[in-house]
Design an enzyme around this catalytic site. Structure first.
Site, mmCIF file in Angstrom:
data_model
loop_
_atom_site.group_PDB
_atom_site.id
_atom_site.type_symbol
_atom_site.label_atom_id
_atom_site.label_comp_id
_atom_site.label_asym_id
_atom_site.label_seq_id
_atom_site.Cartn_x
_atom_site.Cartn_y
_atom_site.Cartn_z
ATOM 1 N N ARG A 32 -14.881 -33.042 44.448
ATOM 2 C CA ARG A 32 -13.688 -32.219 44.661
ATOM 3 C C ARG A 32 -13.904 -30.754 44.273
ATOM 4 O O ARG A 32 -13.126 -29.889 44.643
ATOM 5 C CB ARG A 32 -12.499 -32.815 43.866
ATOM 6 C CG ARG A 32 -11.979 -34.117 44.470
ATOM 7 C CD ARG A 32 -11.096 -34.894 43.499
ATOM 8 N NE ARG A 32 -11.901 -35.631 42.504
ATOM 9 C CZ ARG A 32 -11.383 -36.414 41.554
ATOM 10 N NH1 ARG A 32 -10.071 -36.551 41.455
ATOM 11 N NH2 ARG A 32 -12.175 -37.055 40.701
ATOM 12 N N GLY A 123 -16.808 -35.838 30.621
ATOM 13 C CA GLY A 123 -17.383 -34.493 30.561
ATOM 14 C C GLY A 123 -16.522 -33.418 31.189
ATOM 15 O O GLY A 123 -16.808 -32.234 31.048
ATOM 16 N N ASP A 124 -15.454 -33.824 31.869
ATOM 17 C CA ASP A 124 -14.610 -32.825 32.543
ATOM 18 C C ASP A 124 -13.303 -32.557 31.794
ATOM 19 O O ASP A 124 -12.331 -32.111 32.385
ATOM 20 C CB ASP A 124 -14.339 -33.239 34.006
ATOM 21 C CG ASP A 124 -13.539 -34.528 34.132
ATOM 22 O OD1 ASP A 124 -13.312 -35.199 33.104
ATOM 23 O OD2 ASP A 124 -13.134 -34.860 35.259
ATOM 24 N N GLY A 161 -4.720 -41.869 35.643
ATOM 25 C CA GLY A 161 -4.459 -43.304 35.499
ATOM 26 C C GLY A 161 -3.203 -43.511 34.650
ATOM 27 O O GLY A 161 -2.985 -42.782 33.687
ATOM 28 N N ASN A 381 -27.129 12.905 19.290
ATOM 29 C CA ASN A 381 -26.114 13.086 20.327
ATOM 30 C C ASN A 381 -26.778 13.020 21.703
ATOM 31 O O ASN A 381 -27.742 13.736 21.974
ATOM 32 C CB ASN A 381 -25.444 14.451 20.141
ATOM 33 C CG ASN A 381 -24.247 14.577 21.063
ATOM 34 O OD1 ASN A 381 -23.145 14.192 20.710
ATOM 35 N ND2 ASN A 381 -24.480 15.121 22.242
ATOM 36 N N ALA A 384 -23.894 14.250 28.229
ATOM 37 C CA ALA A 384 -23.380 13.617 29.451
ATOM 38 C C ALA A 384 -24.471 13.522 30.509
ATOM 39 O O ALA A 384 -25.261 14.446 30.686
ATOM 40 C CB ALA A 384 -22.216 14.439 29.985
ATOM 41 N N ALA A 427 -30.451 21.120 28.425
ATOM 42 C CA ALA A 427 -29.750 20.412 29.498
ATOM 43 C C ALA A 427 -30.566 20.438 30.780
ATOM 44 O O ALA A 427 -31.263 21.406 31.068
ATOM 45 C CB ALA A 427 -28.388 21.061 29.728
#
Ligand code: UD1
Ligand code: MG
Length: 465
Positions: A32, A123-124, A161, A381, A384, A427
Site C-alpha cells: 500500500r 514494524g509499522d 482488527g 571575519n 560577503a 576585497a
C-alpha cells in the site's frame, strides 16, 4: 543537553520486569506504500520507522530481539544490527513471520529456556513509547495472560482488527476488518499490533494458526481465538491509540510524522527551548537543543544536530549533521551541512552555507558565502560573497584560516590554501597561494581611472543613435 526522545522513554527505576524476547515484524511487502524501499525504512523525524521501535525497546533491555525481514531487505538488517534478523521467505502472513522468529529463539523460550514472554511488535507502529511497552509488561506481571493484547480505540477503526470480547472483558477473538460482519465492524475496540504471549504457550498457539481468511495468510490475530478455545486467558489493556497508529499508506506516514513532530516540539519546549511558531519547526528524533535556545519560524533540523545553550536560529535555516555552539546566531536563510562545527558566539548569516568545517569562537560569516572543508580561526571575519573553492572536479581540498583574520568581500580562496593569523585579504581577491600571518594580500586586477572619458563616451554613443 538531552536528546529529545530519551525524555519520552525514561522509565521509573523501581519498575520490575518479566523476561521477554522482542519480535519485530518487518517482512511484509508494504504494497500500500507503492514504494521501492521496504515500508519500515520510510522515515519519521529523520529516522527509519523501525529504528524508532528499537529505540523504544532499548530502556526495557529485552533478553533477545529478533527482527523478521523479507528477502532483499539487507538495508533493514543493517539498520537494526546488532539486533538479530531472520528472513521470512515468502511472507505468508504475520503469524508465519512470528513462527520464523520463534525458530531463531529455539531453546531460549520457556519452558525449555529462561525467557518467559514473547513481545510481538509490528514494524509499522513507530510512535510507540518505551513507557507504554513497560505498561504492557507490568500488566502481564499483575494479571498474567497467555495472550495479552494492546487494545486501542482509534477515532476511525477502519482497517484495524476488532477485538470481540466476552461480557467479563476477556477477548474471544480478533476479527480482521476484511473478514468482519457489519456488527463486528461496529466494535470500537481495536488491536494495535502489539501482543505479549507467554513463552510456554507460544509454540502451540503459533503452530495452530491456519490461513482460512480473506487473504489466505497465517494471521497472528488467530492466536486470540486459539487461546480461548484452549481455555487459556486472552486479555487486552487499553493503550493510547495515538501511539499505535499503524503506517500502511503515505497518508498515514504523514499523519505519524505530524504526531511525532508535535511530540518533539512539546519536549523541546518542556526542556527550555523557545519555539516562536512551533508548528513550523521540524525536528529530528535525535535533535539536541540546549537551554534558552530560540528558534524562529520555519526552521528544519535534519538528523544529527546539536545546539548549545542560548543560540538563536533564525527563520528559514536548514541544519543537518551540525554542532552549533553556545550563544551562536544562525540565519536567517542559513544552511548548515554535515560536519559544520560552530564554536561559541559564531555568527552565520543569510545565504551562508557551511559544510565539513570548524568555525572558531566569535568568527563571523554574515552574508552570501560558501565555507566547505575549512578551518576558520576564532574572531575571523569572512566578508560577503567569500567562497572557499574546495573542489576541482576530482578532489576536495582544505582551506585553513587563522585567528583574527579579515577576508574581504567576494574573495575566492582556491584550496588547498592557508591564510595566517591576523592577515587581511583585499576585497575581490582570488587567493591561490598561502598568505603569511599579518600580511595584507591583494590579488585582483589594478583599477584604471580615465578622467572625463565617461562623458566623452556618452556623447559619442548619443550621436550614433
Ligand atoms: C495488522 C493486523 C490488524 C491490526 C493492525 C495494527 C494482522 C493480520 N492484522 O494489520 O489486526 O489491527 O496490524 O496495525 O496481523 N509482516 C511480516 N510478514 C508478513 C506480513 C506482514 O513480517 O508475512 C509485517 C509487516 O511488515 C508489518 C506487520 O507485519 O510490519 C503488520 O503487517 P501489515 O500488513 O501492516 O498488517 P495490517 O494490515 O496493518
Ligand atoms: Mg500495518
Amino acid at each position: 543537553m538531552v536528546p529529545l526522545l530519551t525524555i519520552s522513554i525514561c522509565l521509573e527505576p523501581s519498575m520490575s520486569r518479566t523476561s521477554f524476547a522482542a519480535i519485530i515484524l518487518a517482512a511484509g511487502r508494504g504494497t500500500r506504500m507503492k514504494s521501492a524501499i521496504p515500508k519500515v525504512m520510510h522515515q519519521i523525524a529523520g529516522r527509519p520507522m523501525i529504528a524508532h521501535l528499537l529505540e523504544a525497546l532499548r530502556p526495557l533491555s529485552p533478553d533477545a530481539t529478533i527482527v523478521v525481514i523479507g528477502p532483499q531487505m539487507d538495508t533493514v538488517a543493517r539498520v537494526v544490527a546488532p539486533a538479530e534478523s531472520v528472513v521470512q521467505d515468502p511472507p505468508l502472513g504475520t503469524g508465519d513471520a512470528v513462527r520464523a522468529a520463534m525458530r531463531a529463539l529455539d531453546g531460549r523460550l520457556a519452558p525449555h529456556g529462561p525467557i518467559e514472554n514473547v513481545l510481538v511488535l509490528y514494524g509499522d507502529t513507530p510512535l510507540l513509547r518505551g513507557k507504554t511497552l513497560a505498561r504492557l509488561l507490568a500488566e502481564q506481571e499483575r494479571a498474567p495472560a497467555a495472550v495479552l493484547l494492546a487494545g486501542m480505540r482509534p477515532v476511525d477503526p477502519g482497517p484495524y482488527g476488532r477485538l470481540v470480547s466476552a461480557p467479563d472483558g476477556a477477548v474471544l477473538r480478533i476479527v480482521e476488518a476484511a473478514d468482519a460482519t457489519d456488527e463486528e465492524s461496529a466494535i470500537g475496540l481495536c488491536w494495535g499490533g502489539l501482543m505479549l504471549i507467554q513463552a510456554r504457550h507460544s509454540r502451540e498457539l503459533i503452530e495452530a494458526l491456519d490461513p482460512r481468511n480473506a487473504k489466505r495468510e497465517f494471521y497472528l490475530t488467530g492466536v486470540a481465538e486459539i487461546a480461548t478455545d484452549e481455555g487459556l486467558r486472552c486479555a487486552a489493556i487499553d493503550l493510547p491509540s495515538e501511539e499505535l497508529l499503524g503506517i500502511n499508506t503515505r497518508a498515514e506516514l504523514a499523519e505519524a510524522e505530524a504526531l511525532m513532530q508535535r511530540r518533539l516540539r512539546r519536549e523541546a519546549m518542556e526542556g527550555g527551548v523557545t519555539l516562536v511558531a512551533p508548528e513550523t519547526v521540524f525536528l529530528s528524533a535525535d535533535t539536541q537543543l540546549g537551554r534558552d535556545v530560540v528558534i524562529e519560524p520555519n526552521v528544519t533540523f535534519g538528523p544529527g544536530v546539536t545546539v548549545g545553550d542560548r543560540a538563536l536560529i533564525c527563520s528559514f535555516s536548514y541544519l543537518e549533521g551540525a554542532a552549533v555552539g553556545v550563544s551562536a546566531r544562525i540565519g536567517p536563510f542559513a544552511r548548515l551541512r554535515p560536519g559544520a562545527i560552530l564554536e561559541e558566539e559564531v555568527h552565520i548569516g543569510n545565504f551562508v552555507e557551511v559544510k565539513a568545517s570548524r568555525v572558531g569562537a566569535r568568527a563571523k560569516a554574515n552574508h552570501l558565502s560558501y565555507i566547505g572543508d575549512s578551518e576558520i580561526g576564532a574572531r575571523t571575519n569572512i566578508g560577503a560573497g567569500t567562497i572557499t573553492c574546495n573542489y576541482d572536479g576530482f578532489n576536495k581540498s582544505q582551506t585553513i584560516i587563522g585567528e583574527g583574520a579579515f577576508i574581504g568581500s567576494n574573495t575566492a580562496l582556491v584550496a588547498p590554501v592557508k591564510v595566517g593569523d591576523g592577515a587581511i585579504i583585499a576585497a575581490g581577491s582570488v587567493i591561490t597561494r598561502d598568505v603569511p600571518p599579518d600580511a595584507l594580500s591583494l590579488a585582483r586586477g589594478q583599477q584604471v581611472d580615465k578622467p572625463g572619458r565617461a562623458r566623452d563616451l556618452r556623447a559619442r554613443l548619443r550621436r550614433k543613435n
